[in-house]
Design a protein around this motif. Sequence first.
Motif, short mmCIF file in Angstrom:
data_model
loop_
_atom_site.label_atom_id
_atom_site.label_comp_id
_atom_site.label_asym_id
_atom_site.label_seq_id
_atom_site.Cartn_x
_atom_site.Cartn_y
_atom_site.Cartn_z
N ALA B 34 36.65 110.00 33.75
CA ALA B 34 35.67 109.28 34.55
C ALA B 34 36.23 107.93 35.00
O ALA B 34 36.06 107.51 36.14
N LEU B 35 36.98 107.28 34.11
CA LEU B 35 37.63 106.01 34.46
C LEU B 35 38.64 106.25 35.57
O LEU B 35 38.76 105.48 36.51
N MET B 36 39.37 107.34 35.41
CA MET B 36 40.39 107.74 36.37
C MET B 36 39.78 107.93 37.76
O MET B 36 40.30 107.45 38.76
N LEU B 37 38.64 108.64 37.79
CA LEU B 37 38.01 108.96 39.07
C LEU B 37 37.47 107.72 39.76
O LEU B 37 37.40 107.67 40.98
N THR B 38 37.07 106.73 38.98
CA THR B 38 36.44 105.56 39.58
C THR B 38 37.40 104.38 39.69
O THR B 38 36.99 103.28 40.04
N GLN B 39 38.65 104.63 39.40
CA GLN B 39 39.66 103.57 39.39
C GLN B 39 39.63 102.70 40.64
O GLN B 39 39.76 101.49 40.57
N GLY B 40 39.45 103.33 41.80
CA GLY B 40 39.51 102.55 43.04
C GLY B 40 38.15 102.13 43.54
O GLY B 40 38.03 101.44 44.53
N ALA B 41 37.08 102.57 42.87
CA ALA B 41 35.75 102.23 43.33
C ALA B 41 35.35 100.91 42.70
O ALA B 41 35.33 100.79 41.49
N GLY B 42 35.01 99.95 43.51
CA GLY B 42 34.65 98.61 43.07
C GLY B 42 34.03 98.48 41.71
O GLY B 42 34.62 98.81 40.70
N SER B 43 32.80 98.00 41.68
CA SER B 43 32.16 97.72 40.41
C SER B 43 31.50 99.00 39.89
O SER B 43 30.64 99.56 40.53
N VAL B 44 31.94 99.45 38.75
CA VAL B 44 31.37 100.66 38.19
C VAL B 44 30.72 100.31 36.86
O VAL B 44 31.36 99.76 35.98
N THR B 45 29.45 100.64 36.75
CA THR B 45 28.75 100.30 35.50
C THR B 45 28.92 101.44 34.50
O THR B 45 29.29 102.56 34.86
N GLU B 46 28.62 101.14 33.24
CA GLU B 46 28.71 102.16 32.21
C GLU B 46 27.74 103.31 32.53
O GLU B 46 28.03 104.47 32.27
N ALA B 47 26.60 102.97 33.16
CA ALA B 47 25.63 104.01 33.53
C ALA B 47 26.22 104.97 34.57
O ALA B 47 26.05 106.19 34.47
N ASP B 48 26.97 104.41 35.54
CA ASP B 48 27.64 105.26 36.54
C ASP B 48 28.62 106.20 35.85
O ASP B 48 28.70 107.39 36.15
N LEU B 49 29.37 105.62 34.91
CA LEU B 49 30.38 106.42 34.20
C LEU B 49 29.72 107.55 33.42
O LEU B 49 30.20 108.69 33.41
N MET B 50 28.59 107.25 32.79
CA MET B 50 27.87 108.26 32.01
C MET B 50 27.45 109.42 32.91
O MET B 50 27.59 110.59 32.55
N LEU B 51 26.96 109.08 34.11
CA LEU B 51 26.53 110.13 35.05
C LEU B 51 27.70 111.03 35.42
O LEU B 51 27.57 112.25 35.49
N ILE B 52 28.85 110.40 35.65
CA ILE B 52 30.03 111.18 36.04
C ILE B 52 30.48 112.06 34.87
O ILE B 52 30.77 113.24 35.04
N ARG B 53 30.48 111.48 33.67
CA ARG B 53 30.88 112.27 32.50
C ARG B 53 29.96 113.47 32.32
O ARG B 53 30.39 114.56 31.98
N GLU B 54 28.68 113.22 32.56
CA GLU B 54 27.70 114.31 32.42
C GLU B 54 27.99 115.40 33.45
O GLU B 54 28.00 116.58 33.13
N ALA B 55 28.26 114.96 34.69
CA ALA B 55 28.54 115.93 35.75
C ALA B 55 29.81 116.72 35.44
O ALA B 55 29.91 117.91 35.76
N LEU B 56 30.77 116.09 34.81
CA LEU B 56 32.03 116.78 34.48
C LEU B 56 31.90 117.59 33.19
O LEU B 56 32.77 118.42 32.88
N GLY B 57 30.86 117.35 32.43
CA GLY B 57 30.66 118.08 31.18
C GLY B 57 31.51 117.58 30.03
O GLY B 57 31.70 118.28 29.03
N ILE B 58 32.02 116.35 30.13
CA ILE B 58 32.88 115.87 29.05
C ILE B 58 32.12 114.97 28.08
O ILE B 58 32.71 114.34 27.21
N ASN B 59 30.79 114.93 28.23
CA ASN B 59 30.01 114.16 27.26
C ASN B 59 29.61 115.04 26.07
O ASN B 59 29.12 114.57 25.07
N LYS B 60 29.85 116.36 26.21
CA LYS B 60 29.49 117.27 25.12
C LYS B 60 30.52 117.19 23.99
O LYS B 60 31.65 116.78 24.21
N PRO B 61 30.11 117.61 22.77
CA PRO B 61 31.07 117.58 21.65
C PRO B 61 32.29 118.45 21.95
O PRO B 61 32.17 119.45 22.68
N PHE B 62 33.41 118.10 21.35
CA PHE B 62 34.68 118.78 21.65
C PHE B 62 34.60 120.30 21.48
O PHE B 62 35.02 121.05 22.35
N PHE B 63 34.02 120.74 20.34
CA PHE B 63 34.05 122.18 20.10
C PHE B 63 33.17 122.96 21.06
O PHE B 63 33.47 124.10 21.43
#
Lengths: 509, 307
Positions: B34-63
């Motif tokens: 998520a950090l990688m994807l937003t690297q060039g996008a100006g101000s990114v809040t933690e809430a924005d990052l959470m939304l992206i992580r959710e969309a990518l499915g990487i907020n779920k537990p590893f297993f």
Amino acid sequence: MNSKKTLGSIFKALAITSSLTAASFSFASTLTVSSPQDPGSWDPIDTFLVNWASVATNIYDGLTYRGPDLKLQPGLATSWQQLDDGKRIRFTLRQGVKFHDGENFNAAAVKFTFDRLMGDEGKKGPQRSNYSAIDSVEIIDDYTVDFHLKAADPVLLTKLAGYGAMIVPPKYIQEKGEDFFNTHPVGTGPFKFASYEPKVGIKLEGFAGHWGGAPKLTNLNYRFISEPSTAVAELQSGRVDLIIPPTIPIGMITTIEKDPNLEIATTISPTVYAMRFNTKNGITKDEKVRKALIYGVDRQAIINSILGGQAAQIASFQSAISFGDDPSMSPLPYDPTKAMQLLKEAGVKPGTKIQIDIRGNDATFNEVTQAIASYLQIIGLNATIKPYETNVLLNDIIPAGKTGEMFQQSWGGWTLDYDNTAYFMYHTGEKWNPYDSDPVLDKKLESQRSITDRAKRLEILQSIANYTANRALEMPLYNLNAIFAVSKKVKNFTPVPDSRLRLNEVTVE
Amino acid sequence: MANFLMKRFLQAVFVLLAVTLIVAFAIRLTGDPALMLTQGAGSVTEADLMLIREALGINKPFFVQYFEFLKGLFSFDFGRSFLGGTPVADLISKSLPATLMLASAVMFVSIVISIPLGIKAAVSKGKWVDQTIRIVSLVGLSFPNFWLALMLVLMFSVWLQWLPPSGMNGFTSFLMPAFTMAIILTAINVRLVRSSMLETLQSQYIMVARAKGLSENTVLYKHALRNCAIPLITYFGLQFGGLLGGIVIIERVFNWPGLGTLAFDAVSSRDYPVLQAVITILSMLIVSVNLLVDIAYGLIDPRIRTE
């Protein structure tokens, strides 16, 4: 005799056919562009990559448009009015514009575009945060819309000229679905989508129905080539006509200039380089030391020798084309004696160690850093260079505040507005500012964000530039040119600073 | 034979599971996409990052993520690329044939050239033919492959303009990448065939075969080659595996749209699903090649089957 006659007529026929083909070729021309990366999706809200923009600027239009001269012009909106102290913007839309699929462009398309960007689909992508000032879009009539803003955003009109704000066709997306749209983009731009092969390339065709007139090229092909020497070989063998930044390394410029069929075209770019300081720990905590380090490095010599003159010195962390640049500021001169004196005053002993963290993949910048290290050696410091993998440095080391005393920061910013750099670099708690916290600076940075009066804003931005230079928050290095390599067959090509190349005026001989 | 195959097959499955687990775990140590994807996008809040992580499915537990990956594997569904959202299966199905084609051609060219040359060198051991073959192969061996690639491009594309410098478009674009790798592999294989053959030629049964008055070709190609085939097949098998991994540089230089290019881009953008899929596919290929090698043993040498 007979056979001679037959041969003659065959040659005649051949000549006629070939002249015919030649004639038809003069109508149909193709430009092939080498671009370093496949952005993976052509949806405007999925990406922040300049390589997306260098292609998609030809497919889509925004409400506003920023041409090669960087001035804001009407795009799909013919005019706009700031109302309610900048909290509402009314756009009058261009009439008679069609999307590539025949759909009409109107106020509903604008509303759809921004509802989508601020809604569920936009949440998945990185672009949404750039437009967070937008509260809602209201349709006044078919060709008038009002943007209601949460707070005035002086950079919004510029932002509407690119990326997430590009206008997309509602019916097409609703009927074909988001996935299909990712790989089969439709916009109102001068070129329409023809075919896309992931990791290989994308092909576009001239769109005769464009509101600004049909483009001169019939076909516009992009090939994704990440290796610079491969891209140059393709250019030399005539299979590519144009290589766009940031592919060409400084070291390859002479190879291209030596080739009689090729040329280099450069222009100023928004890309600036600096060595930022750890202002919290180590010797760079002391402002005197930071100034000493800047005095101690001959940046002009680095530009002349390592960068082949393809860059300009900067006094603050922005380029000369950035809104907020103060031309009256001048970079601190190279003065090693003064540097040593300042170090002495600050109580820094000769031989003190200093660590410079850089991205490891940029050969040119590696050389620049080596030069900086040896300049620091001259003023009695013992500099070590620590190269990191780019992503690790950008995402894990800098934001976490784990750098050495100095670290590389390169920054572009397509809005060409100092806010886009300064706020992220200096405001307390921002990702790119892991060390410094200055209430005075925070206040300045916040105050300019809600002012729509350009002159007033410029004044504040320039005062920020002066303030940060006085505090020596970084060692400003240089503003690198945007470097294009072009075949001489290509005519009417103007290099642009921000990679957003509109190629509708270009022709190929 | 059935028992032997079953055992080897189960081993292969186990290896694959282990590889996918290690890869899935290791990739996640590289950082946050998520950090990688937003690297060039100006101000990114933690809430924005959470939304992206959710969309990518990487907020779920590893297993949970790992089991979803395994489940998808059975239906050839590797999820979607983080960069742009193209289904990974689409990317793989385009790039896998490109890589396989290249790797097979390289293997084929190198085997076809190295077997006769290696035998020739072995037979004429110490003579000028042998010396020449050995020196030429040493030269071939000493080229770093990316350098060789660049030199070929300079010669055949820039100066002579005979071959396209990159891309995959018809037979001509195939020649340079295939030959770059084949030259180096052939150089290695010639030496290998030569030494393996030399050893075999000293055996008693070769002397017997010669004493019987069999023609030299029959002795060499029917008796000797079959007996030195086992080490060669093992080696070629391993080599094919190595080739699939080593093809990354060549694919990059020649802009060949294969798995190597895909993996390279995926690493630099922390595109977990793509990287996971590419490595899984590569390890599946390598494991199956090894399995085939084992089966080939059984066919060539009946003693191995019964062990």
